[in-house]
Design a protein around this motif. Structure first.
Motif, PDB file in Angstrom:
ATOM      1  N   GLU A   1       0.860  -1.181   0.000  1.00  0.00           N
ATOM      2  CA  GLU A   1       0.000   0.000   0.000  1.00  0.00           C
ATOM      3  C   GLU A   1       0.896   1.231   0.000  1.00  0.00           C
ATOM      4  O   GLU A   1       1.869   1.303   0.761  1.00  0.00           O
ATOM      5  CB  GLU A   1      -0.889  -0.009   1.239  1.00  0.00           C
ATOM      6  CG  GLU A   1      -1.966   1.057   1.228  1.00  0.00           C
ATOM      7  CD  GLU A   1      -2.893   0.951   2.435  1.00  0.00           C
ATOM      8  OE1 GLU A   1      -3.925   1.639   2.447  1.00  0.00           O
ATOM      9  OE2 GLU A   1      -2.579   0.190   3.385  1.00  0.00           O
TER      10      GLU A   1
ATOM     11  N   PHE B   1       1.348   5.556   0.125  1.00  0.00           N
ATOM     12  CA  PHE B   1       0.723   6.726   0.739  1.00  0.00           C
ATOM     13  C   PHE B   1       1.244   7.976   0.050  1.00  0.00           C
ATOM     14  O   PHE B   1       2.453   8.168  -0.108  1.00  0.00           O
ATOM     15  CB  PHE B   1       1.053   6.780   2.226  1.00  0.00           C
ATOM     16  CG  PHE B   1       0.287   7.825   2.982  1.00  0.00           C
ATOM     17  CD1 PHE B   1      -0.924   7.520   3.573  1.00  0.00           C
ATOM     18  CD2 PHE B   1       0.767   9.117   3.091  1.00  0.00           C
ATOM     19  CE1 PHE B   1      -1.647   8.490   4.268  1.00  0.00           C
ATOM     20  CE2 PHE B   1       0.065  10.088   3.780  1.00  0.00           C
ATOM     21  CZ  PHE B   1      -1.149   9.769   4.371  1.00  0.00           C
TER      22      PHE B   1
ATOM     23  N   ALA C   1       5.523   7.226   0.900  1.00  0.00           N
ATOM     24  CA  ALA C   1       5.652   6.191   1.925  1.00  0.00           C
ATOM     25  C   ALA C   1       4.918   4.942   1.475  1.00  0.00           C
ATOM     26  O   ALA C   1       4.075   4.984   0.574  1.00  0.00           O
ATOM     27  CB  ALA C   1       5.096   6.679   3.265  1.00  0.00           C
ATOM     28  N   SER C   2       5.241   3.832   2.115  1.00  0.00           N
ATOM     29  CA  SER C   2       4.582   2.566   1.775  1.00  0.00           C
ATOM     30  C   SER C   2       4.531   1.669   3.001  1.00  0.00           C
ATOM     31  O   SER C   2       5.223   1.901   4.000  1.00  0.00           O
ATOM     32  CB  SER C   2       5.330   1.856   0.641  1.00  0.00           C
ATOM     33  OG  SER C   2       6.595   1.400   1.102  1.00  0.00           O
ATOM     34  N   ARG C   3       3.718   0.624   2.912  1.00  0.00           N
ATOM     35  CA  ARG C   3       3.678  -0.399   3.955  1.00  0.00           C
ATOM     36  C   ARG C   3       3.097  -1.678   3.342  1.00  0.00           C
ATOM     37  O   ARG C   3       2.552  -1.663   2.231  1.00  0.00           O
ATOM     38  CB  ARG C   3       2.815   0.046   5.135  1.00  0.00           C
ATOM     39  CG  ARG C   3       1.330   0.159   4.824  1.00  0.00           C
ATOM     40  CD  ARG C   3       0.516   0.456   6.067  1.00  0.00           C
ATOM     41  NE  ARG C   3      -0.915   0.542   5.785  1.00  0.00           N
ATOM     42  CZ  ARG C   3      -1.861   0.645   6.705  1.00  0.00           C
ATOM     43  NH1 ARG C   3      -1.522   0.690   7.989  1.00  0.00           N
ATOM     44  NH2 ARG C   3      -3.138   0.712   6.369  1.00  0.00           N
TER      45      ARG C   3
ATOM     46  N   TRP D   1       3.721   2.939   8.436  1.00  0.00           N
ATOM     47  CA  TRP D   1       4.157   3.346   7.103  1.00  0.00           C
ATOM     48  C   TRP D   1       5.647   3.666   7.136  1.00  0.00           C
ATOM     49  O   TRP D   1       6.114   4.371   8.026  1.00  0.00           O
ATOM     50  CB  TRP D   1       3.388   4.587   6.655  1.00  0.00           C
ATOM     51  CG  TRP D   1       1.917   4.380   6.469  1.00  0.00           C
ATOM     52  CD1 TRP D   1       0.942   4.500   7.418  1.00  0.00           C
ATOM     53  CD2 TRP D   1       1.264   4.012   5.263  1.00  0.00           C
ATOM     54  NE1 TRP D   1      -0.282   4.236   6.876  1.00  0.00           N
ATOM     55  CE2 TRP D   1      -0.126   3.945   5.551  1.00  0.00           C
ATOM     56  CE3 TRP D   1       1.693   3.752   3.959  1.00  0.00           C
ATOM     57  CZ2 TRP D   1      -1.074   3.615   4.586  1.00  0.00           C
ATOM     58  CZ3 TRP D   1       0.748   3.434   2.999  1.00  0.00           C
ATOM     59  CH2 TRP D   1      -0.611   3.364   3.312  1.00  0.00           C
ATOM     60  N   GLN D   2       6.391   3.180   6.137  1.00  0.00           N
ATOM     61  CA  GLN D   2       7.819   3.455   6.023  1.00  0.00           C
ATOM     62  C   GLN D   2       8.048   4.579   5.016  1.00  0.00           C
ATOM     63  O   GLN D   2       7.551   4.521   3.884  1.00  0.00           O
ATOM     64  CB  GLN D   2       8.569   2.195   5.574  1.00  0.00           C
ATOM     65  CG  GLN D   2       8.377   0.994   6.480  1.00  0.00           C
ATOM     66  CD  GLN D   2       8.954   1.204   7.867  1.00  0.00           C
ATOM     67  OE1 GLN D   2      10.016   1.816   8.025  1.00  0.00           O
ATOM     68  NE2 GLN D   2       8.251   0.696   8.881  1.00  0.00           N
TER      69      GLN D   2
ATOM     70  N   ALA E   1       9.330   6.092  10.263  1.00  0.00           N
ATOM     71  CA  ALA E   1       8.040   5.428  10.086  1.00  0.00           C
ATOM     72  C   ALA E   1       6.980   6.250  10.803  1.00  0.00           C
ATOM     73  O   ALA E   1       7.280   7.071  11.676  1.00  0.00           O
ATOM     74  CB  ALA E   1       8.076   4.003  10.624  1.00  0.00           C
TER      75      ALA E   1
ATOM     76  N   ARG F   1       2.537   6.277  12.076  1.00  0.00           N
ATOM     77  CA  ARG F   1       1.203   5.693  12.172  1.00  0.00           C
ATOM     78  C   ARG F   1       0.192   6.769  11.801  1.00  0.00           C
ATOM     79  O   ARG F   1       0.264   7.891  12.290  1.00  0.00           O
ATOM     80  CB  ARG F   1       0.931   5.164  13.578  1.00  0.00           C
ATOM     81  CG  ARG F   1      -0.493   4.625  13.753  1.00  0.00           C
ATOM     82  CD  ARG F   1      -0.704   4.011  15.125  1.00  0.00           C
ATOM     83  NE  ARG F   1      -0.110   2.666  15.214  1.00  0.00           N
ATOM     84  CZ  ARG F   1       1.012   2.374  15.868  1.00  0.00           C
ATOM     85  NH1 ARG F   1       1.673   3.333  16.505  1.00  0.00           N
ATOM     86  NH2 ARG F   1       1.488   1.155  15.886  1.00  0.00           N
TER      87      ARG F   1
END
Length: 477
Positions: free
Chosen positions: A306, A308, A317-319, A327-328, A367, A369
């Motif tokens: 996913e 962002f 960002a992604s996770r 999210w990283q 990261a 939240r």
């Protein structure tokens, strides 16, 4: 033939609504601007850029199509790119850029949205491959795309890094669509981050099949920029129904990456359709329920990633929601939480951008939240809640297939803006849903009214424009 143009934005008026963009050409000759390739390709131009009608389109054949279209475009500063076929859009986007013009990307294909964007850009035209009804003002049909496969450019085109190549409009899910300028440099930088993410899961060249429209910034990044600027090929069509998605994936060789949304992915999972092997799945435009991510990974045997981002920022960002809530951040991205949102610093941004999303930072700031949006926070009689959490609890009720909770604009007699909800729940009554919600949320935040509908007014990417929700509530009232 090498063609470049230099365009500078002299001003953008109206940060919260449709913007009028004025273009000017410098009167004096400045130092040569840095340039970046329109298309990344080997010297022979044999790499596959797209798949069209089941056949590969090489870089040189694609560029021949681009040049063929560019030679026939009218003189103007900008064009509304209305191509529906993804290959046609890719060619039109590149031809517009090659002519030194700007792609205008409305928030939807609705005639009113197109008219508003065109009014904000005097002298622009519209471009598409279909016969449209109604016909937008100054509409030009794309010529047939049938370039010779052995065509070879004299030079691979270079584009001024600071050329404004696109102006994207937000979806209007929280209000009036707003315009955001994209330069060729910013697209190159944002694409590098997306390519790094996918390279963690897919080795070598891969093929993309996308269910999202290319006009949306997520679709632009993952189905237009990736094939232009990476060793990636994209399927020229845009499948919608589950069987069409399966057939389109089967028509391109592995490794395959499916670019989609939670709405499309849920339809795929619930249909039971069998997909050919996938290397990865990519999702955006709406929060991905963990249960759905887990189901999709189990059914299709591939990681679901996913991403962002926003029209303002592009992806940063992604996770992998099936395994981690956090999210990283992409490389060189930094977030600075603020009381009313989050400031984003990213290499593709000329200046920091403040988003309405509220976050908490973790892992030394690398990261985060997601805690909702500032506009989603509710406070009634000293108690607080968020529209995102209320919607999540509505969707958790067995039998509710889709739904949304929102706050109305006008206050009631007590000065309180009421909470309302729309739900798709065949077999359930409004009273049953309210009874289920009473056990999950504070009574102060129970939606009144709650209306049952056959479907929510989702747009092409699965988002819910606020104006459409309010209209549906009014019609059901």
């Amino acid at each position: 033939m090498l063609r470049t143009r230099r365009r500078l934005a002299a001003g953008i008026a109206g940060v919260s609504g449709l913007a009028t963009v004025f273009f000017d050409t410098p009167a004096r000759e400045a130092q040569p601007l840095p340039q970046l390739p329109l298309l990344v390709a080997d010297a022979a131009g044999v790499r596959t850029v797209a798949w069209r009608h089941g056949a590969p389109v090489s870089a040189r054949a694609f560029l021949a199509d681009v040049q063929h279209v560019a030679d026939r475009l009218p003189h103007a500063c900008a064009a509304v790119n209305l191509c529906e076929d993804r290959y046609a859009f890719l060619v039109a986007f590149s031809a517009i850029v090659l002519r030194g013009q700007t792609n205008l990307l409305p928030s939807s294909r609705a005639p009113r949205a197109i008219d508003e964007v065109m009014a904000a850009h005097p002298g622009c035209y519209a471009l598409g491959e279909l016969a449209l009804d109604p016909v937008p003002p100054h509409y030009h049909r794309l010529p047939p795309l049938s370039a010779r496969a052995d065509a070879c450019p004299a030079e691979w085109p270079q584009i001024d890094a600071d050329q404004i190549v696109a102006i994207g409009y937000t979806s209007g899910s929280t209000g009036q669509p707003a315009a955001h300028v994209k330069t060729w440099r910013s697209f190159h930088v944002s694409n590098a981050g997306n390519l790094r993410l996918l390279r963690e899961h897919v080795d070598g060249p891969f093929n993309v099949v996308a269910t999202v429209p290319p006009q949306h910034m997520y679709g632009m990044e993952m189905s237009v920029l990736l094939p232009l600027l990476g060793d990636v090929a994209v399927c020229g069509s845009r499948p919608f129904f589950p069987a069409d998605v399966a057939a389109t994936l089967a028509a391109v060789p592995a490794p395959r990456v499916l670019v989609t949304t939670p709405v499309h992915l849920r339809a795929l999972v619930e249909s039971g359709v069998t997909l050919p092997p996938l290397a990865a799945m990519l999702s955006a435009t709406a929060p991905m329920p963990i249960e759905l991510a887990t189901q999709a990974e189990r059914r299709y045997g591939a990681p679901l990633l996913e991403v962002f981002g926003s029209t303002e920022t592009c992806v940063f960002a992604s996770r992998r929601p099936a395994t981690c809530e956090l999210w990283q951040l992409y490389e060189d991205v930094a977030l600075h939480p603020q009381p009313d949102g989050t400031q984003v610093h990213a290499p593709q941004l000329a200046a920091p951008v403040v988003l309405a999303d509220l976050v908490t930072l973790h892992e030394d700031g690398r990261a985060f939240r997601l805690c909702g949006r500032h506009a989603d926070l509710l406070e009634i009689a000293g108690k607080r809640a968020s529209l995102g959490d209320l919607t999540h609890r509505l969707l958790a009720i067995p039998g509710v297939r889709d739904g949304v909770v929102l706050q109305l604009d006008e206050p009631d007699a007590c000065g309180v803006r009421r909470i309302a909800a729309l739900a798709v729940a065949p077999g359930l009554g409004e009273a049953q849903i309210l009874d289920a919600l009473r056990g999950a949320i504070d009574p102060l935040f129970l939606p009144r009214p709650l209306r049952l509908v056959d479907a929510l007014p989702r747009n092409e990417t699965g988002k819910l424009p606020r104006a459409a929700l309010l209209a549906l509530l009014a019609a059901r009232g």
